[in-house]
Design a protein around this motif. Structure first.
Motif, short mmCIF file in Angstrom:
data_model
loop_
_atom_site.label_atom_id
_atom_site.label_comp_id
_atom_site.label_asym_id
_atom_site.label_seq_id
_atom_site.Cartn_x
_atom_site.Cartn_y
_atom_site.Cartn_z
N SER A 122 -6.05 8.78 -6.45
CA SER A 122 -6.35 7.39 -6.10
C SER A 122 -5.55 6.96 -4.87
O SER A 122 -6.08 6.30 -3.96
CB SER A 122 -6.03 6.47 -7.28
OG SER A 122 -6.19 5.12 -6.92
N ALA A 123 -4.28 7.37 -4.80
CA ALA A 123 -3.43 7.04 -3.66
C ALA A 123 -3.93 7.71 -2.40
O ALA A 123 -3.98 7.10 -1.32
CB ALA A 123 -1.99 7.45 -3.96
N ILE A 124 -4.32 8.98 -2.51
CA ILE A 124 -4.82 9.72 -1.35
C ILE A 124 -6.10 9.09 -0.83
O ILE A 124 -6.31 8.96 0.39
CB ILE A 124 -5.05 11.20 -1.72
CG1 ILE A 124 -3.69 11.90 -1.97
CG2 ILE A 124 -5.81 11.93 -0.61
CD1 ILE A 124 -3.82 13.30 -2.49
N ASP A 125 -6.99 8.69 -1.73
CA ASP A 125 -8.25 8.07 -1.33
C ASP A 125 -8.00 6.79 -0.52
O ASP A 125 -8.73 6.50 0.44
CB ASP A 125 -9.10 7.75 -2.55
CG ASP A 125 -9.63 9.01 -3.24
OD1 ASP A 125 -9.61 10.08 -2.60
OD2 ASP A 125 -10.02 8.93 -4.43
N LYS A 126 -7.00 6.02 -0.90
CA LYS A 126 -6.72 4.76 -0.22
C LYS A 126 -6.18 4.98 1.20
O LYS A 126 -6.34 4.13 2.07
CB LYS A 126 -5.71 3.95 -1.02
CG LYS A 126 -6.25 3.42 -2.33
CD LYS A 126 -5.18 2.67 -3.10
CE LYS A 126 -5.72 2.17 -4.46
NZ LYS A 126 -4.66 1.48 -5.25
N HIS A 127 -5.53 6.10 1.42
CA HIS A 127 -4.90 6.35 2.73
C HIS A 127 -5.45 7.60 3.40
O HIS A 127 -4.77 8.23 4.21
CB HIS A 127 -3.38 6.50 2.54
CG HIS A 127 -2.70 5.29 1.98
ND1 HIS A 127 -2.37 4.19 2.76
CD2 HIS A 127 -2.30 4.98 0.71
CE1 HIS A 127 -1.79 3.28 2.01
NE2 HIS A 127 -1.72 3.72 0.75
#
Length: 555
Positions: A206-211
């Protein structure tokens, strides 16, 4: 010998202060071996450099100091003090775990030498910037929770620590900003635990998708940087190899270019016409080919020297290992026999005490038996000490002989290389002389084509307007070239000879140091056994005042 009262020594730290020798010894005794032997070693101050772990906690320590005796320390805790600055840790190069939690530290500094550090705990301090740990590439666990870190810059900084698996930044102002954890999880993908809790795959994704877009750009830039660093390292390693081979800058046209960079006149002469330019190119080709052959020779000779050193070290290590195995066997036999003798002595002493309370006639026989046991132990130590000293003397003599054989072999190898190298430098000088003659002929022929000196181009008149001027000009150019060649030859010869001299001197120093250390260890070992023997029981009780180890050991 230190006679340290642990309680009184630790009371030294009731007021904010520094670490002292007494504090270290007290803590070492309190935290170290419980056996009497371990206590004796520590009280003598002998084994402080052998300590692997120590806790200097809750002692109101203000300044870190006096830790240099603990050179082999692996784990150090200085938590729960009032330390304001990280300092004086440079000697602790083997440290793997450092706990500085619950202090008053404001700056992360003076940690560069601790490149073996795997765990760094700085919880509850006053740190505002994460910095000063760039050399700690083996860092696995970092706790900087409960500090004063405001921004998120530390996230990108920590991205470079590829071994980092666990991080705690809780209770810092930066963590209160929305999105911090996503930013951290996305940009530090090597993390497995945050606040000692495993990061789930869903959280990370989820964190990777956001950035994702920023991460892609960052990874692209990092790849470019890594490629550039790899190239720089490759060049650095290559230069180091060539330097160790004493042929640096001989694999290309560096030496040739150096001659003409110092010879402005020579640069003008070879551009006079097409013929001089062709002569110059031919000279460059010949000169560079000779340099390349010398370069190849240097690499080959470096490999030979490296192999000679490897074989030498194998022989040396084998000799040391064989001696250590024999010494270990002797020491094991001493301890085995010592245990048996000490048990018998204690039994005899018990029997003597009981005999004095019972049958007085048994005293004489018991005393005789005790005398026999004491003499047996004295003889055991005397024999073992002589054996160990003899083995060490033999090994030292062998090491000196091996060093001398190595010196002769290496000297022959170096002299042969330098003789061959001088031949190549002679070829370089010969090629320079031939080029000088060729240029002389070509320019003389070119100048003769003019009707008189008036028609010679103005820029050439001062260089080669007549035969005498041309000879003077060419001689000056020739001397510059020869000086460059001679200097390079002298540099190679001096550097190689100096390396060999320093290497042999260091071998001698190292062997003498090893021999001295071994003799000290043997003496200390038997001194300790003697002390243990004396502490077993007062010899007066058995009427053995004339029996002792000192006289025998001195023999």
């Amino acid at each position: 010998m230190y006679k340290v009262d642990t309680a009184s020594a630790l009371r030294e730290a009731t007021e904010p202060g520094v670490i002292t020798q007494n504090i270290l010894v007290s803590l070492a005794i309190d935290q170290g071996p419980r056996r009497e032997a371990g206590r004796l070693f520590l009280e003598d101050g002998i084994e402080l450099d052998g300590l692997k772990e120590i806790r200097i906690e809750f002692l109101n320590i203000l300044n870190i100091d006096h830790l240099w005796p603990l050179k082999n320390l692996v784990k150090l805790s200085l938590s729960h003090n009032v330390i304001e600055r990280i300092e004086n840790l440079d000697e602790l190069v083997h440290l793997r775990e450092l706990d500085l939690s619950f202090n008053r530290i404001k700056i992360m500094e003076n940690l560069d030498n601790l490149d073996q550090l795997e765990i760094l705990l700085l919880y509850s301090n006053e740190i505002s910037i994460v910095q000063g740990i760039s050399n700690l590439k083996k860092l696995i666990i970092l706790n900087i929770g409960k500090n004063k870190i405001m921004d998120w810059k530390h996230v990108i900084y920590l991205r470079d620590f590829k071994s980092l698996r666990s991080l705690n930044t809780c209770n810092n102002p930066c963590t209160e900003i929305d999105g911090y954890l996503d930013y951290l999880f996305a940009f530090v993908p090597q993390l497995i635990y945050y606040q000692y809790r495993m990061i789930s795959e869903s959280e990370r994704q989820s964190a990777i998708d956001k950035h994702y877009r920023i991460i892609s750009n960052l990874e692209e830039n990092e790849t470019k940087v890594q490629t550039e660093l790899a190239l720089q390292q490759e060049l650095k390693d290559r230069l180091a190899l060539l330097s160790a081979s004493y042929v640096e800058y001989l694999d290309e046209d560096y030496l040739f270019e150096q001659m003409f960079s110092l010879d402005e006149v020579g640069r003008k002469l070879y551009t006079i016409n097409e013929n001089t330019q062709n002569a110059f190119e031919e000279y460059k080709k010949t000169f560079s080919a000779i340099c390349h052959e010398l370069y190849e020779l240097g690499l080959q000779e470096h490999d030979k020297r490296t192999e000679e050193i490897r074989l030498f070290e194998c022989v040396v290590n084998e000799g040391k290992e064989n001696k250590q195995n024999v010494a270990r066997k002797i020491v094991d036999e001493v301890f085995e026999k010592k245990t048996e003798i000490f048990t018998n002595i204690k039994n005899v002493m018990t029997a003597l005490i009981e005999g004095r309370e019972g049958e007085a006639n048994a005293t004489h026989d018991i005393t005789a038996k005790a005398t026999e046991l004491y003499n047996e132990f004295n003889n055991l130590l005397f024999k073992a000490r002589n054996q160990l000293m003899s083995k060490e003397v033999i090994l030292h003599d062998q090491m000196e002989d091996i060093n001398e054989v190595f010196r002769i072999n290496m000297m022959d190898m170096i002299n042969l290389f330098l003789e061959t190298a001088r031949g190549y430098f002679s070829l370089l000088r010969k090629s320079q002389a031939e080029y000088n003659n060729t240029i002389d002929e070509l320019i003389s022929h070119y100048i003769s084509g003019f009707a008189d000196e008036v028609h010679i181009p103005a820029d050439l008149k001062d260089l080669c307007g007549d035969k005498d001027t041309l000879i003077t000009t060419l001689t000056a150019s020739h001397d510059v070239h020869l000086q460059v060649i001679n200097n390079r030859e002298e540099l190679m010869v001096n550097r190689l000879n100096n390396w060999f001299k320093d290497y042999m001197n260091q071998l001698i120093v190292n062997e003498n140091k090893r021999n001295h250390q071994q003799i000290l260890e043997i003496s200390h070992f038997f001194g300790f056994l003697e002390q243990e023997f004396k502490l077993l029981s007062p010899s007066q009780e058995l009427g053995l005042t004339d029996i002792g180890l000192d006289d025998i050991l001195e023999d």
